[in-house]
Design a protein around this motif. Sequence first.
Motif, PDB file in Angstrom:
ATOM      1  N   PRO A 163      -1.934   8.310  -2.314  1.00 27.21           N
ATOM      2  CA  PRO A 163      -1.613   7.738  -1.002  1.00 27.21           C
ATOM      3  C   PRO A 163      -2.822   6.714  -0.743  1.00 27.21           C
ATOM      4  O   PRO A 163      -4.083   7.232  -0.984  1.00 27.21           O
ATOM      5  CB  PRO A 163      -1.751   8.791  -0.178  1.00 27.21           C
ATOM      6  CG  PRO A 163      -1.183   9.938  -0.826  1.00 27.21           C
ATOM      7  CD  PRO A 163      -1.575   9.537  -2.177  1.00 27.21           C
ATOM      8  N   GLY A 164      -2.566   5.657  -0.284  1.00 27.21           N
ATOM      9  CA  GLY A 164      -3.702   4.420  -0.098  1.00 27.21           C
ATOM     10  C   GLY A 164      -3.800   3.713  -1.253  1.00 27.21           C
ATOM     11  O   GLY A 164      -4.547   2.634  -1.212  1.00 27.21           O
ATOM     12  N   ASP A 165      -3.354   3.832  -2.239  1.00 31.65           N
ATOM     13  CA  ASP A 165      -3.428   2.890  -3.579  1.00 31.65           C
ATOM     14  C   ASP A 165      -2.508   1.628  -3.104  1.00 31.65           C
ATOM     15  O   ASP A 165      -1.777   1.691  -2.379  1.00 31.65           O
ATOM     16  CB  ASP A 165      -2.643   3.510  -4.588  1.00 31.65           C
ATOM     17  CG  ASP A 165      -3.545   4.545  -5.454  1.00 31.65           C
ATOM     18  OD1 ASP A 165      -4.800   4.625  -5.130  1.00 31.65           O
ATOM     19  OD2 ASP A 165      -3.218   5.060  -6.443  1.00 31.65           O
ATOM     20  N   PHE A 166      -3.199   0.465  -3.721  1.00 27.28           N
ATOM     21  CA  PHE A 166      -2.786  -0.976  -3.330  1.00 27.28           C
ATOM     22  C   PHE A 166      -2.085  -1.226  -4.860  1.00 27.28           C
ATOM     23  O   PHE A 166      -2.656  -1.129  -5.773  1.00 27.28           O
ATOM     24  CB  PHE A 166      -3.603  -1.880  -3.064  1.00 27.28           C
ATOM     25  CG  PHE A 166      -4.304  -1.700  -1.543  1.00 27.28           C
ATOM     26  CD1 PHE A 166      -3.716  -2.128  -0.566  1.00 27.28           C
ATOM     27  CD2 PHE A 166      -5.351  -1.099  -1.371  1.00 27.28           C
ATOM     28  CE1 PHE A 166      -4.142  -2.296   0.614  1.00 27.28           C
ATOM     29  CE2 PHE A 166      -5.870  -0.806  -0.191  1.00 27.28           C
ATOM     30  CZ  PHE A 166      -5.141  -1.394   1.068  1.00 27.28           C
ATOM     31  N   ILE A 167      -0.693  -1.856  -4.844  1.00 23.67           N
ATOM     32  CA  ILE A 167      -0.102  -2.422  -5.961  1.00 23.67           C
ATOM     33  C   ILE A 167       0.452  -3.856  -5.528  1.00 23.67           C
ATOM     34  O   ILE A 167       0.581  -4.266  -4.463  1.00 23.67           O
ATOM     35  CB  ILE A 167       1.328  -1.411  -6.238  1.00 23.67           C
ATOM     36  CG1 ILE A 167       1.956  -1.353  -5.151  1.00 23.67           C
ATOM     37  CG2 ILE A 167       0.643  -0.023  -6.592  1.00 23.67           C
ATOM     38  CD1 ILE A 167       3.382  -0.780  -5.544  1.00 23.67           C
TER      39      ILE A 167
ATOM     40  N   GLN B  63       0.853  -1.148   0.030  1.00 20.48           N
ATOM     41  CA  GLN B  63      -0.059  -0.161  -0.147  1.00 20.48           C
ATOM     42  C   GLN B  63       0.873   1.331  -0.073  1.00 20.48           C
ATOM     43  O   GLN B  63       1.754   1.216   0.749  1.00 20.48           O
ATOM     44  CB  GLN B  63      -0.996   0.083   1.352  1.00 20.48           C
ATOM     45  CG  GLN B  63      -1.846   1.167   1.383  1.00 20.48           C
ATOM     46  CD  GLN B  63      -2.861   1.035   2.544  1.00 20.48           C
ATOM     47  OE1 GLN B  63      -2.745   0.281   3.357  1.00 20.48           O
ATOM     48  NE2 GLN B  63      -3.766   1.967   2.446  1.00 20.48           N
ATOM     49  N   ILE B  64       0.675   2.178  -0.645  1.00 16.65           N
ATOM     50  CA  ILE B  64       1.497   3.451  -0.921  1.00 16.65           C
ATOM     51  C   ILE B  64       1.107   4.282   0.469  1.00 16.65           C
ATOM     52  O   ILE B  64      -0.092   4.668   0.621  1.00 16.65           O
ATOM     53  CB  ILE B  64       1.056   4.227  -2.168  1.00 16.65           C
ATOM     54  CG1 ILE B  64       1.308   3.298  -3.735  1.00 16.65           C
ATOM     55  CG2 ILE B  64       1.825   5.485  -2.355  1.00 16.65           C
ATOM     56  CD1 ILE B  64       2.564   2.891  -3.706  1.00 16.65           C
ATOM     57  N   PRO B  65       2.044   4.524   1.241  1.00 14.71           N
ATOM     58  CA  PRO B  65       1.893   5.354   2.429  1.00 14.71           C
ATOM     59  C   PRO B  65       1.944   6.721   2.082  1.00 14.71           C
ATOM     60  O   PRO B  65       1.709   7.328   3.046  1.00 14.71           O
ATOM     61  CB  PRO B  65       2.987   4.632   3.257  1.00 14.71           C
ATOM     62  CG  PRO B  65       4.104   4.490   2.384  1.00 14.71           C
ATOM     63  CD  PRO B  65       3.366   3.977   1.217  1.00 14.71           C
ATOM     64  N   SER B  66       2.560   7.577   1.433  1.00 14.44           N
ATOM     65  CA  SER B  66       2.706   8.916   1.135  1.00 14.44           C
ATOM     66  C   SER B  66       2.810   9.422   0.101  1.00 14.44           C
ATOM     67  O   SER B  66       2.395   8.749  -1.093  1.00 14.44           O
ATOM     68  CB  SER B  66       4.219   8.908   1.809  1.00 14.44           C
ATOM     69  OG  SER B  66       5.267   8.566   0.718  1.00 14.44           O
ATOM     70  N   ILE B  67       2.877  10.714  -0.161  1.00 17.41           N
ATOM     71  CA  ILE B  67       2.420  11.345  -1.380  1.00 17.41           C
ATOM     72  C   ILE B  67       3.985  11.218  -2.464  1.00 17.41           C
ATOM     73  O   ILE B  67       4.041  12.114  -3.330  1.00 17.41           O
ATOM     74  CB  ILE B  67       1.970  12.850  -1.160  1.00 17.41           C
ATOM     75  CG1 ILE B  67       2.983  13.586  -0.294  1.00 17.41           C
ATOM     76  CG2 ILE B  67       0.843  12.744  -0.434  1.00 17.41           C
ATOM     77  CD1 ILE B  67       2.654  15.050  -0.491  1.00 17.41           C
ATOM     78  N   SER B  68       4.852  10.664  -1.964  1.00 19.02           N
ATOM     79  CA  SER B  68       6.242  10.636  -2.738  1.00 19.02           C
ATOM     80  C   SER B  68       5.841  10.449  -4.420  1.00 19.02           C
ATOM     81  O   SER B  68       6.941  10.858  -5.257  1.00 19.02           O
ATOM     82  CB  SER B  68       7.333   9.840  -2.113  1.00 19.02           C
ATOM     83  OG  SER B  68       6.663   8.285  -2.445  1.00 19.02           O
ATOM     84  N   MET B  69       5.268   9.480  -4.670  1.00 14.25           N
ATOM     85  CA  MET B  69       4.803   9.513  -6.072  1.00 14.25           C
ATOM     86  C   MET B  69       3.380  10.028  -6.645  1.00 14.25           C
ATOM     87  O   MET B  69       2.751   9.366  -7.423  1.00 14.25           O
ATOM     88  CB  MET B  69       5.055   8.086  -6.557  1.00 14.25           C
ATOM     89  CG  MET B  69       6.356   7.455  -6.260  1.00 14.25           C
ATOM     90  SD  MET B  69       6.400   5.949  -6.710  1.00 14.25           S
ATOM     91  CE  MET B  69       6.288   5.749  -8.514  1.00 14.25           C
TER      92      MET B  69
END
Length: 66
Positions: A46-50, A34-40
């Motif tokens: 944030p919150g996206d799952f990959i 899960q994307i934890p921060s706004i770095s990308m």
Amino acid sequence: MRNFFKKLYKFFKDIDPGCFDSLIIKAFAIDAFQIPSISMENTLQPGDFILANKFAYHISTPREIR
């Protein structure tokens, strides 16, 4: 009581191969993050799952930095 243990044994005997397979797949092939921060932020929110493909990186140790 003996019948209970037979049913318990059969339950774990049937469930175990599936659990073992899923652990092997998670350890060596695919893992979910899960994307934890706004770095990308431009590509991932944030919150996206990959799902990450671990085969793309091969099983090896990092090389020495020179």
